[in-house]
Scaffold this active site. Structure first.
Site, PDB file in Angstrom:
ATOM      1  N   SER A  85     -40.053 -53.744-104.674  1.00 22.10           N
ATOM      2  CA  SER A  85     -39.551 -52.892-105.760  1.00 22.10           C
ATOM      3  C   SER A  85     -38.460 -53.653-106.483  1.00 22.10           C
ATOM      4  CB  SER A  85     -38.963 -51.607-105.178  1.00 22.10           C
ATOM      5  OG  SER A  85     -38.285 -50.868-106.176  1.00 22.10           O
ATOM      6  N   TYR A 133     -33.422 -46.269 -99.700  1.00 27.39           N
ATOM      7  CA  TYR A 133     -34.680 -46.881-100.162  1.00 27.39           C
ATOM      8  C   TYR A 133     -34.456 -48.358-100.523  1.00 27.39           C
ATOM      9  CZ  TYR A 133     -38.658 -47.714-103.321  1.00 27.39           C
ATOM     10  OH  TYR A 133     -39.763 -48.234-103.942  1.00 27.39           O
TER      11      TYR A 133
HETATM   12  P1  NDP Z   1     -47.026 -42.390-104.020  1.00 22.79           P
HETATM   13  O1  NDP Z   1     -46.098 -41.387-103.423  1.00 22.79           O
HETATM   14  O2  NDP Z   1     -47.883 -42.007-105.155  1.00 22.79           O
HETATM   15  O3  NDP Z   1     -47.940 -43.015-102.853  1.00 22.79           O
HETATM   16  C1  NDP Z   1     -47.405 -43.381-101.611  1.00 22.79           C
HETATM   17  C2  NDP Z   1     -48.551 -43.712-100.691  1.00 22.79           C
HETATM   18  O4  NDP Z   1     -48.011 -44.126 -99.425  1.00 22.79           O
HETATM   19  C3  NDP Z   1     -49.471 -42.536-100.446  1.00 22.79           C
HETATM   20  O5  NDP Z   1     -50.797 -42.961-100.531  1.00 22.79           O
HETATM   21  C4  NDP Z   1     -49.141 -42.107 -99.016  1.00 22.79           C
HETATM   22  O6  NDP Z   1     -50.325 -41.627 -98.390  1.00 22.79           O
HETATM   23  C5  NDP Z   1     -48.735 -43.458 -98.417  1.00 22.79           C
HETATM   24  N1  NDP Z   1     -47.942 -43.310 -97.206  1.00 22.79           N
HETATM   25  C6  NDP Z   1     -46.715 -42.779 -97.048  1.00 22.79           C
HETATM   26  N2  NDP Z   1     -46.360 -42.793 -95.754  1.00 22.79           N
HETATM   27  C7  NDP Z   1     -47.404 -43.356 -95.071  1.00 22.79           C
HETATM   28  C8  NDP Z   1     -47.647 -43.645 -93.712  1.00 22.79           C
HETATM   29  N3  NDP Z   1     -46.760 -43.336 -92.750  1.00 22.79           N
HETATM   30  N4  NDP Z   1     -48.818 -44.239 -93.374  1.00 22.79           N
HETATM   31  C9  NDP Z   1     -49.736 -44.529 -94.319  1.00 22.79           C
HETATM   32  N5  NDP Z   1     -49.575 -44.272 -95.632  1.00 22.79           N
HETATM   33  C10 NDP Z   1     -48.416 -43.691 -95.987  1.00 22.79           C
HETATM   34  O7  NDP Z   1     -46.083 -43.632-104.418  1.00 22.79           O
HETATM   35  P2  NDP Z   1     -46.375 -44.946-105.311  1.00 22.79           P
HETATM   36  O8  NDP Z   1     -47.800 -45.183-105.453  1.00 22.79           O
HETATM   37  O9  NDP Z   1     -45.527 -44.854-106.505  1.00 22.79           O
HETATM   38  O10 NDP Z   1     -45.705 -46.049-104.363  1.00 22.79           O
HETATM   39  C11 NDP Z   1     -46.448 -47.029-103.691  1.00 22.79           C
HETATM   40  C12 NDP Z   1     -45.523 -48.180-103.333  1.00 22.79           C
HETATM   41  O11 NDP Z   1     -44.919 -48.687-104.519  1.00 22.79           O
HETATM   42  C13 NDP Z   1     -44.385 -47.799-102.387  1.00 22.79           C
HETATM   43  O12 NDP Z   1     -44.189 -48.846-101.436  1.00 22.79           O
HETATM   44  C14 NDP Z   1     -43.180 -47.701-103.326  1.00 22.79           C
HETATM   45  O13 NDP Z   1     -41.974 -47.972-102.642  1.00 22.79           O
HETATM   46  C15 NDP Z   1     -43.531 -48.773-104.338  1.00 22.79           C
HETATM   47  N6  NDP Z   1     -42.824 -48.605-105.614  1.00 22.79           N
HETATM   48  C16 NDP Z   1     -43.080 -47.522-106.435  1.00 22.79           C
HETATM   49  C17 NDP Z   1     -42.386 -47.382-107.638  1.00 22.79           C
HETATM   50  C18 NDP Z   1     -42.610 -46.232-108.589  1.00 22.79           C
HETATM   51  O14 NDP Z   1     -41.824 -46.094-109.546  1.00 22.79           O
HETATM   52  N7  NDP Z   1     -43.630 -45.425-108.429  1.00 22.79           N
HETATM   53  C19 NDP Z   1     -41.379 -48.368-108.042  1.00 22.79           C
HETATM   54  C20 NDP Z   1     -41.197 -49.440-107.112  1.00 22.79           C
HETATM   55  C21 NDP Z   1     -41.907 -49.550-105.953  1.00 22.79           C
HETATM   56  P3  NDP Z   1     -50.437 -40.445 -97.317  1.00 22.79           P
HETATM   57  O15 NDP Z   1     -49.327 -39.484 -97.590  1.00 22.79           O
HETATM   58  O16 NDP Z   1     -51.811 -39.874 -97.581  1.00 22.79           O
HETATM   59  O17 NDP Z   1     -50.348 -41.124 -95.996  1.00 22.79           O
END
Ligand code: NDP
Length: 282
Positions: free
Chosen positions: A135, A148
């Site tokens: 990030s 975070y």
């Molecule tokens: P979302 O909340 O849309 O998606 C997060 C995903 O992570 C979901 O598919 C969720 O699936 C999964 N997840 C969470 N906990 C677990 C777990 N214990 N095991 C397996 N899967 C897990 O977020 P984003 O798509 O925005 O974020 C994705 C990545 O990008 C993250 O690492 C985030 O830190 C990073 N990021 C996002 C930014 C943004 O502005 N959106 C900016 C910078 C970085 P489920 O709950 O079904 O398990």
């Protein structure tokens, strides 16, 4: 050749967009997350190239089962996209120790556990790609984002070590650093901040920061910009150690590197409105 790739956190946002993008580019994609019903829906968008896999990155048994499923499907992983993540927002002082741990269990220890589980296979093959979703917060830590941001700083550090350790084994490691991206993540962060905006010593600051944050996410680009960066990291002959998506965020990173903290603090405070709360020392 149809190379196989495992994308964690593929049930939403960036992971979902990445799984679909890679499938359209010809990869065989194992799309993993806890919410298997969402992954089943994703399957239809992948032209037969997406296989849903139930996976909780914080659970060693779940990782083992998921990798066995992939092996039983006859696949040898070429790529791993460590994307699963959560965001715990709030003042460093007030976020509970359990919440601090939950943040690191998913974003850091979960990423490490999945990586360690696939590495013997990649090293054995003498090839492979690991793409860690970091990030901008892994370089620039906003206030109320300390929990975070510190997890994403950890991802930066461990990715540097991994890249250097794995280079002689033919496995390449990149970090993709998204800026604000319009996904459900933003709502999660807003909800987390809500707990601190009505009472406590940081309430006024949190309210100001939350209002700025609320304006940022809906106007941010969609996740496809990150999916493209991941594809580049998986396919470039010499992948970069870091990709920033969208690239315009490079300006903020350059500023962080060029100017002293006293200057960048003032600039960022003006941007998010927290300059109104600044008090000089008595
Ligand atoms: P979302 O909340 O849309 O998606 C997060 C995903 O992570 C979901 O598919 C969720 O699936 C999964 N997840 C969470 N906990 C677990 C777990 N214990 N095991 C397996 N899967 C897990 O977020 P984003 O798509 O925005 O974020 C994705 C990545 O990008 C993250 O690492 C985030 O830190 C990073 N990021 C996002 C930014 C943004 O502005 N959106 C900016 C910078 C970085 P489920 O709950 O079904 O398990």
């Amino acid at each position: 050749m149809h190379q196989s790739v495992l994308v964690t956190g593929a049930s939403s946002g960036i992971g979902e967009a990445t799984a679909v993008h890679l499938a359209h580019k010809g990869f065989r994609v194992f799309a993993a997350a806890r919410r298997i019903e969402k992954l089943n829906a994703l399957k239809a968008l992948g032209g037969g190239k997406i296989t849903p896999v139930a996976l909780d990155v914080t659970d060693d048994a779940s990782i083992k089962t998921a990798l066995a499923e992939i092996e039983n499907a006859g696949a040898v992983l070429y790529g791993l996209v460590n994307n699963a993540g959560v965001s715990v927002m709030g003042p460093v002082e007030l976020v509970s120790s359990d919440e601090w741990r939950r943040q690191f269990e998913t974003n850091v220890f979960g990423l490490v556990a999945v990586t360690r589980a696939v590495l013997p296979q990649m090293r054995g093959a003498g090839r492979g790609r690991i793409v860690n979703i970091g990030s901008i917060a892994g370089r620039i830590a906003a206030p109320f984002q300390g929990v975070y941001a510190s997890s994403k700083h950890a991802v930066e550090g461990l990715s540097d070590s991994l890249r250097r350790e794995l280079a002689p084994h033919g496995v390449k490691v990149s970090v993709v650093r998204p800026g604000f991206i319009n996904t459900p993540f933003g709502h999660q962060e807003q909800e987390a901040l809500e707990r601190f905006e009505n009472e406590g010593p940081y309430a006024d600051q949190v309210k100001t920061f939350k209002a700025w944050h609320a304006r940022g996410h809906p106007s941010a680009p969609g996740p496809s910009v990150v999916a493209e960066a991941v594809h580049n990291a998986l396919t470039a002959q010499r992948p970069h150690s870091r990709y920033t998506a969208p690239p315009k965020m490079l300006g903020a990173l350059a500023m962080r590197n060029l100017f002293p903290s006293a200057v960048t603090d003032r600039i960022f405070e003006r941007v998010n409105g927290l300059n109104a709360h600044r008090k000089e020392e008595n």
